[in-house]
Scaffold this motif. Sequence first.
Motif, PDB file in Angstrom:
ATOM      1  N   THR A 130       0.823  -1.209   0.000  1.00 17.58           N
ATOM      2  CA  THR A 130       0.000   0.000   0.000  1.00 17.58           C
ATOM      3  C   THR A 130       0.855   1.256   0.000  1.00 17.58           C
ATOM      4  O   THR A 130       2.017   1.255   0.379  1.00 17.58           O
ATOM      5  CB  THR A 130      -0.915   0.041   1.241  1.00 17.58           C
ATOM      6  N   ILE A 131       0.238   2.327  -0.451  1.00 16.67           N
ATOM      7  CA  ILE A 131       0.766   3.685  -0.325  1.00 16.67           C
ATOM      8  C   ILE A 131      -0.326   4.519   0.333  1.00 16.67           C
ATOM      9  O   ILE A 131      -1.410   4.660  -0.230  1.00 16.67           O
ATOM     10  CB  ILE A 131       1.138   4.289  -1.690  1.00 16.67           C
ATOM     11  N   PRO A 132      -0.028   5.043   1.560  1.00 16.79           N
ATOM     12  CA  PRO A 132       1.188   4.898   2.363  1.00 16.79           C
ATOM     13  C   PRO A 132       1.338   3.481   2.915  1.00 16.79           C
ATOM     14  O   PRO A 132       0.413   2.680   2.834  1.00 16.79           O
ATOM     15  CB  PRO A 132       0.985   5.922   3.483  1.00 16.79           C
ATOM     16  N   ASN A 133       2.500   3.204   3.499  1.00 15.00           N
ATOM     17  CA  ASN A 133       2.818   1.844   3.906  1.00 15.00           C
ATOM     18  C   ASN A 133       1.841   1.282   4.936  1.00 15.00           C
ATOM     19  O   ASN A 133       1.533   0.087   4.909  1.00 15.00           O
ATOM     20  CB  ASN A 133       4.245   1.773   4.467  1.00 15.00           C
ATOM     21  N   ASP A 134       1.383   2.140   5.871  1.00 14.44           N
ATOM     22  CA  ASP A 134       0.471   1.645   6.906  1.00 14.44           C
ATOM     23  C   ASP A 134      -0.989   1.771   6.507  1.00 14.44           C
ATOM     24  O   ASP A 134      -1.879   1.369   7.272  1.00 14.44           O
ATOM     25  CB  ASP A 134       0.715   2.363   8.232  1.00 14.44           C
ATOM     26  N   HIS A 139      -2.855   4.242   6.496  1.00 16.11           N
ATOM     27  CA  HIS A 139      -3.598   5.158   7.353  1.00 16.11           C
ATOM     28  C   HIS A 139      -3.521   6.567   6.764  1.00 16.11           C
ATOM     29  O   HIS A 139      -2.426   7.106   6.570  1.00 16.11           O
ATOM     30  CB  HIS A 139      -3.024   5.162   8.771  1.00 16.11           C
ATOM     31  N   VAL A 140      -4.681   7.161   6.475  1.00 19.82           N
ATOM     32  CA  VAL A 140      -4.744   8.503   5.905  1.00 19.82           C
ATOM     33  C   VAL A 140      -5.870   9.269   6.583  1.00 19.82           C
ATOM     34  O   VAL A 140      -6.582   8.734   7.441  1.00 19.82           O
ATOM     35  CB  VAL A 140      -4.978   8.459   4.378  1.00 19.82           C
ATOM     36  N   CYS A 141      -6.037  10.505   6.175  1.00 19.27           N
ATOM     37  CA  CYS A 141      -7.126  11.331   6.691  1.00 19.27           C
ATOM     38  C   CYS A 141      -8.341  11.209   5.773  1.00 19.27           C
ATOM     39  O   CYS A 141      -8.228  10.841   4.608  1.00 19.27           O
ATOM     40  CB  CYS A 141      -6.682  12.793   6.779  1.00 19.27           C
ATOM     41  N   GLU A 142      -9.497  11.531   6.329  1.00 14.86           N
ATOM     42  CA  GLU A 142     -10.714  11.542   5.527  1.00 14.86           C
ATOM     43  C   GLU A 142     -10.509  12.388   4.272  1.00 14.86           C
ATOM     44  O   GLU A 142      -9.945  13.487   4.340  1.00 14.86           O
ATOM     45  CB  GLU A 142     -11.877  12.122   6.333  1.00 14.86           C
ATOM     46  N   ASN A 177      -2.259 -11.883   2.192  1.00 16.40           N
ATOM     47  CA  ASN A 177      -2.459 -10.801   3.166  1.00 16.40           C
ATOM     48  C   ASN A 177      -3.670  -9.947   2.821  1.00 16.40           C
ATOM     49  O   ASN A 177      -4.149  -9.927   1.680  1.00 16.40           O
ATOM     50  CB  ASN A 177      -1.204  -9.932   3.278  1.00 16.40           C
ATOM     51  N   ARG A 178      -4.182  -9.266   3.827  1.00  9.15           N
ATOM     52  CA  ARG A 178      -5.328  -8.367   3.691  1.00  9.15           C
ATOM     53  C   ARG A 178      -4.852  -6.935   3.970  1.00  9.15           C
ATOM     54  O   ARG A 178      -3.869  -6.715   4.673  1.00  9.15           O
ATOM     55  CB  ARG A 178      -6.441  -8.728   4.666  1.00  9.15           C
ATOM     56  N   VAL A 179      -5.592  -5.970   3.458  1.00  9.71           N
ATOM     57  CA  VAL A 179      -5.293  -4.564   3.707  1.00  9.71           C
ATOM     58  C   VAL A 179      -6.504  -3.932   4.382  1.00  9.71           C
ATOM     59  O   VAL A 179      -7.635  -4.073   3.896  1.00  9.71           O
ATOM     60  CB  VAL A 179      -4.953  -3.819   2.397  1.00  9.71           C
ATOM     61  N   TYR A 180      -6.248  -3.263   5.508  1.00  8.26           N
ATOM     62  CA  TYR A 180      -7.309  -2.591   6.260  1.00  8.26           C
ATOM     63  C   TYR A 180      -7.025  -1.090   6.287  1.00  8.26           C
ATOM     64  O   TYR A 180      -6.423  -0.589   7.248  1.00  8.26           O
ATOM     65  CB  TYR A 180      -7.371  -3.137   7.684  1.00  8.26           C
ATOM     66  N   PRO A 181      -7.400  -0.329   5.267  1.00 11.00           N
ATOM     67  CA  PRO A 181      -7.129   1.107   5.289  1.00 11.00           C
ATOM     68  C   PRO A 181      -7.942   1.803   6.380  1.00 11.00           C
ATOM     69  O   PRO A 181      -9.077   1.425   6.661  1.00 11.00           O
ATOM     70  CB  PRO A 181      -7.544   1.578   3.892  1.00 11.00           C
ATOM     71  N   LYS A 182      -7.313   2.812   6.967  1.00  6.38           N
ATOM     72  CA  LYS A 182      -7.982   3.589   8.005  1.00  6.38           C
ATOM     73  C   LYS A 182      -8.023   5.047   7.575  1.00  6.38           C
ATOM     74  O   LYS A 182      -7.001   5.619   7.206  1.00  6.38           O
ATOM     75  CB  LYS A 182      -7.242   3.458   9.336  1.00  6.38           C
ATOM     76  N   PHE A 183      -9.231   5.613   7.626  1.00  6.82           N
ATOM     77  CA  PHE A 183      -9.424   7.010   7.234  1.00  6.82           C
ATOM     78  C   PHE A 183      -9.759   7.798   8.498  1.00  6.82           C
ATOM     79  O   PHE A 183     -10.891   7.776   8.990  1.00  6.82           O
ATOM     80  CB  PHE A 183     -10.536   7.117   6.190  1.00  6.82           C
ATOM     81  N   GLY A 211      -2.783  14.191  13.222  1.00 10.63           N
ATOM     82  CA  GLY A 211      -2.188  14.958  12.131  1.00 10.63           C
ATOM     83  C   GLY A 211      -3.157  15.355  11.041  1.00 10.63           C
ATOM     84  O   GLY A 211      -2.764  16.033  10.088  1.00 10.63           O
ATOM     85  N   CYS A 212      -4.402  14.956  11.152  1.00 11.84           N
ATOM     86  CA  CYS A 212      -5.391  15.353  10.146  1.00 11.84           C
ATOM     87  C   CYS A 212      -5.884  16.763  10.439  1.00 11.84           C
ATOM     88  O   CYS A 212      -6.047  17.147  11.608  1.00 11.84           O
ATOM     89  CB  CYS A 212      -6.564  14.376  10.148  1.00 11.84           C
ATOM     90  N   ALA A 213      -6.123  17.515   9.384  1.00 13.00           N
ATOM     91  CA  ALA A 213      -6.441  18.933   9.556  1.00 13.00           C
ATOM     92  C   ALA A 213      -7.683  19.319   8.766  1.00 13.00           C
ATOM     93  O   ALA A 213      -7.936  18.810   7.662  1.00 13.00           O
ATOM     94  CB  ALA A 213      -5.259  19.793   9.124  1.00 13.00           C
ATOM     95  N   THR A 214      -8.450  20.249   9.377  1.00 13.44           N
ATOM     96  CA  THR A 214      -9.589  20.878   8.721  1.00 13.44           C
ATOM     97  C   THR A 214      -9.236  22.336   8.468  1.00 13.44           C
ATOM     98  O   THR A 214      -8.721  23.015   9.369  1.00 13.44           O
ATOM     99  CB  THR A 214     -10.847  20.787   9.591  1.00 13.44           C
TER     100      THR A 214
END
Length: 297
Positions: free
Chosen positions: A128-132, A134-137, A198-204, A269-272
């Motif tokens: 995945t990109i990013p590796n973990d 995990h991103v923001c909404e 393997n499975r990928v569990y993205p987090k927003f 680290g997510c910003a509005t």
Amino acid sequence: YLFTQAGTFMLSASSPDSCNDKTVAISVLETGSLTGSISGDALVCKGLPYTYTMPSVGGAYTLVWSTTGGTVQGPNTGDSVVLVFDDPVPSSGYYEVSVEITNALGCSRTITTEVIVPEPCFAGVLQTIPNDAHVCEGELVTISYISSLENCAPTYLWRRGNTLLTEFMNQSSIVVTEPGYYWLEIVSPQGCLYEVPNRVYPKFNTLPALKIFNESQYCEGENIQISAISSGTIEWFLEGISAHQGEIWNPTLSAGTYNIIVVATGNLGCATTESFVLTVTPSPTNVTISGVVIRCE
């Protein structure tokens, strides 16, 4: 003497002087045919179970199964056997499935069939990109199948949970914006199905809430106070330059129009971001009062 049919036969032996002549009865039994053919898949997929059967040939027989390049699942005797082909493909390009048929008299014959296992069409994992992942909404996660094998022209079947994602059919890389667990099945040109391990569990991550309280217009010299509330930390930018941190800001501004940006940053680290235009109206200058003064006595 070769007996070609069943029955009772008299076998006689005589001596020259006829003193020791002997006659014995020999019974030749019908044992049925030791011929036949194995039924089952001739083109198989590595690592999956397949059943092979020897149709009934009649009579009292013992059937013992064996294979090259595979393993027997369960008993190896009887009219059928379950095999899994998991060894490297031999140089011949095929495996052999054999059954040894033995009749009541101990006569036996081995019948063999060839089984082809296609070259592997799977050797890789999901990255995945990013590796973990995990991103923001509102941001994107890229999931790619990276294989160490040369492209064998497979079919890609992407899934989120148990749902087939038809919009990503036959893509080795996808971009997702929704949470869930993503996984991939690969179908070889020969129809073999492989599941990427393997499975990928993205987090927003949720964006922090932000609400601004302000007037859009002030008079020059007037006390300016603008404020905001948020679940994150607040930073104010004046014309793109950081000017203040905190919920309340009292800028000193001369007459003009200003672009204000407010950024609320959460602990992940997510910003509005919100923005508005603030106008400071100049005060009137050089005011002259003119008119006619009339005085009565």
